[in-house]
Design a protein around this motif. Sequence first.
Motif, short mmCIF file in Angstrom:
data_model
loop_
_atom_site.label_atom_id
_atom_site.label_comp_id
_atom_site.label_asym_id
_atom_site.label_seq_id
_atom_site.Cartn_x
_atom_site.Cartn_y
_atom_site.Cartn_z
N PHE A 141 0.83 -1.21 0.00
CA PHE A 141 0.00 0.00 0.00
C PHE A 141 0.87 1.26 0.00
N ARG A 142 1.96 1.21 0.74
CA ARG A 142 2.85 2.37 0.82
C ARG A 142 3.44 2.73 -0.55
N LEU A 143 3.59 1.74 -1.41
CA LEU A 143 4.21 2.00 -2.71
C LEU A 143 3.29 2.74 -3.68
N ILE A 144 2.01 2.90 -3.31
CA ILE A 144 1.11 3.73 -4.12
C ILE A 144 1.68 5.14 -4.26
N SER A 145 2.37 5.59 -3.22
CA SER A 145 2.89 6.95 -3.20
C SER A 145 3.84 7.23 -4.37
N GLU A 146 4.46 6.18 -4.91
CA GLU A 146 5.40 6.38 -6.01
C GLU A 146 4.74 6.93 -7.26
N LEU A 147 3.43 6.79 -7.38
CA LEU A 147 2.74 7.26 -8.58
C LEU A 147 2.79 8.78 -8.73
N SER A 148 3.13 9.49 -7.66
CA SER A 148 3.25 10.95 -7.75
C SER A 148 4.64 11.38 -8.23
N THR A 149 5.59 10.49 -8.14
CA THR A 149 6.99 10.84 -8.42
C THR A 149 7.23 11.33 -9.85
N PRO A 150 6.66 10.70 -10.89
CA PRO A 150 6.91 11.21 -12.25
C PRO A 150 6.53 12.67 -12.44
N GLY A 209 5.49 -9.52 17.01
CA GLY A 209 6.55 -9.22 17.96
C GLY A 209 6.80 -7.73 18.03
N SER A 210 7.42 -7.30 19.09
CA SER A 210 7.61 -5.86 19.32
C SER A 210 8.52 -5.22 18.29
N GLY A 211 9.54 -5.95 17.83
CA GLY A 211 10.47 -5.37 16.86
C GLY A 211 9.77 -4.95 15.58
N ALA A 212 9.00 -5.86 14.98
CA ALA A 212 8.30 -5.55 13.74
C ALA A 212 7.22 -4.50 13.98
N GLN A 213 6.57 -4.57 15.14
CA GLN A 213 5.52 -3.59 15.44
C GLN A 213 6.09 -2.18 15.50
N VAL A 214 7.21 -2.02 16.20
CA VAL A 214 7.85 -0.71 16.32
C VAL A 214 8.35 -0.22 14.97
N ALA A 215 8.99 -1.10 14.20
CA ALA A 215 9.51 -0.72 12.88
C ALA A 215 8.38 -0.26 11.98
N TRP A 216 7.28 -0.98 12.01
CA TRP A 216 6.13 -0.67 11.17
C TRP A 216 5.53 0.69 11.53
N ILE A 217 5.19 0.87 12.80
CA ILE A 217 4.48 2.08 13.20
C ILE A 217 5.36 3.32 13.11
N THR A 218 6.59 3.22 13.61
CA THR A 218 7.46 4.40 13.62
C THR A 218 7.84 4.84 12.21
N SER A 219 8.12 3.88 11.33
CA SER A 219 8.49 4.25 9.97
C SER A 219 7.30 4.89 9.25
N CYS A 220 6.09 4.38 9.51
CA CYS A 220 4.90 4.97 8.88
C CYS A 220 4.67 6.40 9.36
N ILE A 221 4.85 6.62 10.64
CA ILE A 221 4.68 7.97 11.18
C ILE A 221 5.70 8.92 10.56
N ALA A 222 6.95 8.47 10.48
CA ALA A 222 8.01 9.31 9.91
C ALA A 222 7.71 9.64 8.46
N LEU A 223 7.31 8.63 7.67
CA LEU A 223 7.03 8.86 6.27
C LEU A 223 5.84 9.80 6.07
N ASP A 224 4.83 9.67 6.91
CA ASP A 224 3.65 10.53 6.77
C ASP A 224 3.97 11.97 7.16
N ILE A 225 4.85 12.16 8.13
CA ILE A 225 5.27 13.52 8.47
C ILE A 225 6.01 14.16 7.30
N LEU A 226 6.93 13.39 6.68
CA LEU A 226 7.67 13.90 5.53
C LEU A 226 6.73 14.19 4.36
N ASN A 227 5.78 13.30 4.12
CA ASN A 227 4.82 13.52 3.03
C ASN A 227 3.98 14.77 3.27
N THR A 228 3.63 15.02 4.52
CA THR A 228 2.84 16.21 4.84
C THR A 228 3.65 17.48 4.60
#
Length: 268
Positions: A141-150, A209-228
């Motif tokens: 789902f995150r890769l949908i964002s690439e459609l704006s790059t061109p 597990g906590s590792g994947a959970q943290v990686a998933w949530i934190t990276s999504c928050i960071a990417l959404d802040i940058l996108n905003t």
Amino acid sequence: METRELTVVAGSFVGFQLLFSVASPRLSFAITPGYGRLPPNKLTEWNSRLVSTVHALIVGLFCLYILWFDDAVNANPVWGDPNLVKLNVAITCGYLLYDLVLLACNWSTMGDSFFVCHHLAALYAYGYVLTRGVLPYFANFRLISELSTPFVNQRWFFEALKYPRSHRMVVLNGVAMAVVFFVVRIAVMPSYWASVFATFGTPEFERLGSGAQVAWITSCIALDILNTVWMYKIARGCYKVLTGRGGRKVEAEKPARADEKHANNHTD
């Protein structure tokens, strides 16, 4: 990570490098004579952005195919069959590694800390997809964002060739860029996070597990802040062009000074 994914990552890294150093210069010379009049630093970024556009079209369209036709991923967004998603993510990881190397080698003219953060956050999250096959729906789902790059890259191409910002093609591309960027990066946020919250407390989520959970949530928050942040810059620029406040009259054939300092435009 399986041998297939490693091969795709390495192959895409090499392929994008060859596209940057061999195919892009030849293709660009054939498309526009203005390419040969650019200073060296802009030639580098021109080739980089052409590679970026090719990557975006490949993974963006592949992403849509998976969302529409991969029933296994859509049925179980956390632990669904990740084979096609891993292939798409591996292509993206190869591109991100290639681009990080390119930025490091040309930091004085192309370096951008926000862009490095974006790449590292994406690689951190996608690493879990490649090594454990988890969260295939969300990764894709995150890769949908690439459609704006061109559209973002096309804006830079017009600027590099000294097209006036009032030029019809520039204005049309700017509006399309703002609309598509908003649709694929901002408007999808509520739907995406609703799907994320729906997994909380489920056995599938706990199994991560906590590792994947943290990686998933934190990276999504960071990417959404940058996108905003980037959406704000794009909207502001689009508003200036549409209202006539940001236009400038520049001769289309005027050569750029070879010693002109290049400002990175990856993120706006």
